[in-house]
Design a protein around this motif. Structure first.
Motif, short mmCIF file in Angstrom:
data_model
loop_
_atom_site.label_atom_id
_atom_site.label_comp_id
_atom_site.label_asym_id
_atom_site.label_seq_id
_atom_site.Cartn_x
_atom_site.Cartn_y
_atom_site.Cartn_z
N GLN A 1 12.92 4.33 -4.30
CA GLN A 1 14.26 4.06 -3.80
C GLN A 1 14.48 4.67 -2.42
N ARG A 2 13.69 5.69 -2.08
CA ARG A 2 13.78 6.27 -0.74
C ARG A 2 12.98 5.44 0.26
N ILE A 3 11.96 4.75 -0.22
CA ILE A 3 11.11 3.94 0.66
C ILE A 3 11.75 2.60 0.98
N ALA A 4 12.47 2.03 0.01
CA ALA A 4 13.02 0.68 0.18
C ALA A 4 13.89 0.53 1.43
N PRO A 5 14.80 1.47 1.74
CA PRO A 5 15.60 1.30 2.97
C PRO A 5 14.75 1.34 4.24
N ILE A 6 13.67 2.12 4.22
CA ILE A 6 12.79 2.16 5.40
C ILE A 6 12.08 0.82 5.55
N GLU A 7 11.65 0.26 4.44
CA GLU A 7 11.03 -1.06 4.48
C GLU A 7 11.98 -2.09 5.09
N ARG A 8 13.23 -2.07 4.64
CA ARG A 8 14.21 -3.04 5.17
C ARG A 8 14.43 -2.83 6.65
N PHE A 9 14.46 -1.58 7.10
CA PHE A 9 14.65 -1.29 8.52
C PHE A 9 13.46 -1.77 9.35
N VAL A 10 12.26 -1.54 8.85
CA VAL A 10 11.05 -1.84 9.62
C VAL A 10 10.72 -3.32 9.62
N HIS A 11 10.83 -3.99 8.46
CA HIS A 11 10.47 -5.42 8.43
C HIS A 11 11.23 -6.16 7.33
N GLY A 12 12.54 -5.91 7.26
CA GLY A 12 13.34 -6.61 6.26
C GLY A 12 13.34 -8.11 6.43
N HIS A 13 13.03 -8.56 7.62
CA HIS A 13 13.00 -9.99 7.92
C HIS A 13 11.65 -10.62 7.61
N LEU A 14 10.68 -9.81 7.23
CA LEU A 14 9.31 -10.31 7.11
C LEU A 14 8.63 -9.80 5.84
N GLN A 15 8.12 -10.73 5.04
CA GLN A 15 7.31 -10.39 3.88
C GLN A 15 6.08 -11.31 3.89
N PRO A 16 4.97 -10.86 3.30
CA PRO A 16 3.80 -11.74 3.25
C PRO A 16 4.08 -13.03 2.48
N ASP A 17 3.42 -14.09 2.89
CA ASP A 17 3.49 -15.35 2.13
C ASP A 17 2.57 -15.30 0.92
N LEU A 18 1.50 -14.52 1.03
CA LEU A 18 0.53 -14.39 -0.05
C LEU A 18 -0.10 -13.01 0.03
N THR A 19 -0.15 -12.32 -1.10
CA THR A 19 -0.84 -11.03 -1.17
C THR A 19 -1.95 -11.13 -2.20
N LEU A 20 -3.16 -10.82 -1.79
CA LEU A 20 -4.33 -10.84 -2.67
C LEU A 20 -4.62 -9.42 -3.09
N LEU A 21 -4.36 -9.12 -4.37
CA LEU A 21 -4.55 -7.77 -4.89
C LEU A 21 -5.88 -7.70 -5.63
N SER B 1 0.82 -1.21 0.00
CA SER B 1 0.00 0.00 0.00
C SER B 1 0.86 1.26 0.00
N THR B 2 1.97 1.23 0.72
CA THR B 2 2.84 2.40 0.76
C THR B 2 3.45 2.66 -0.61
N TYR B 3 3.90 1.61 -1.27
CA TYR B 3 4.45 1.78 -2.61
C TYR B 3 3.37 2.25 -3.59
N ALA B 4 2.14 1.80 -3.38
CA ALA B 4 1.07 2.20 -4.30
C ALA B 4 0.58 3.61 -4.03
N TYR B 5 0.27 3.92 -2.76
CA TYR B 5 -0.34 5.21 -2.43
C TYR B 5 0.68 6.34 -2.30
N GLN B 6 1.74 6.10 -1.54
CA GLN B 6 2.69 7.19 -1.34
C GLN B 6 3.66 7.33 -2.52
N CYS B 7 4.08 6.21 -3.11
CA CYS B 7 4.96 6.30 -4.28
C CYS B 7 4.15 6.52 -5.55
N GLY B 8 3.22 5.63 -5.83
CA GLY B 8 2.42 5.79 -7.03
C GLY B 8 1.53 7.02 -6.99
#
Length: 208
Positions: free
Chosen positions: A111-131, A97-104
């Motif tokens: 590229q400015r958002i990606a490091p924040i994502e890694r800091f906040v939850h670089g160890h965690l990604q969804p197993d499944l995303t339903l778009l 949602s952040t990449y879609a709403y704030q970036c898109g």
């Protein structure tokens, strides 16, 4: 066994939220402990931030940082503990949602958002995303039929939602294994049949 993390995404009016309860109930029917949550929000602090993000005018950078602050608390206090306890987490929105709403939508540089994502939850990604995807005209018609006062995002113009939708679809191409696009202009019966198919695949992978 660690639980699974499922997220729901889509532009406002795409209809995703109406299917969160269905997915949670389906999984509970399979004997799975489910934690249903949402973003921004999911914790008392997160809900306070949610109110600010959805109602207050602010710079796009501020908006993104507030969302990630809420997300960090959410991951630490709710999502990670639930997964560690073998529960499956069903979350209405996450970092896509952040990449879609704030970036898109807002035009922030990913590229400015990606490091924040890694800091906040670089160890965690969804197993499944339903778009949940729908034409802009269909989504806006649904919003206009709503009875709840629209938030600041729902009041945005069609060109904003067009950018958000394109950002979502681009991410679906980039992360095709994780993000499954659901045509939400279809009948509810057809949509739910697709959801069950994706959930069965995830259940099979969990049992493997």
């Amino acid at each position: 066994m660690r639980g699974k993390f499922i997220t729901f995404e889509g532009i406002d009016g795409a209809g995703k939220s109406s299917h969160v309860a269905f997915v949670a109930d389906f999984l509970r029917g399979r004997g799975i402990n489910v934690v249903a949550t949402r973003e921004p929000g999911g914790t008392p602090l997160g809900e306070t931030i949610r109110n600010l993000v959805l109602t207050e005018k602010m710079h796009g950078d501020t908006e993104a940082l507030l969302v990630f602050a809420s997300r960090r608390e959410h991951v630490a206090a709710v999502i990670e503990p639930a997964l560690a306890d073998s529960a499956w987490v069903v979350c209405d929105r996450f970092t896509d949602s952040t990449y879609a709403y704030q970036c898109g939508g807002r035009g922030l540089d990913p590229q400015r958002i990606a490091p924040i994502e890694r800091f906040v939850h670089g160890h965690l990604q969804p197993d499944l995303t339903l778009l949940f995807d729908a034409p802009i005209a269909v989504a806006r018609e649904r919003l206009e039929r709503g009875t709840v006062k629209p938030d600041k995002f729902e009041r945005e113009q069609a060109d904003f939602f067009a950018r958000v939708r394109l950002a979502y679809l681009n991410r679906a191409v980039e992360f095709a294994e994780r993000i499954k696009v659901i045509d939400s202009a279809q009948s509810i019966r057809t949509i739910r049949a697709e959801l069950v198919q994706h959930l069965e695949q995830l259940l099979d992978s969990a049992r493997a």
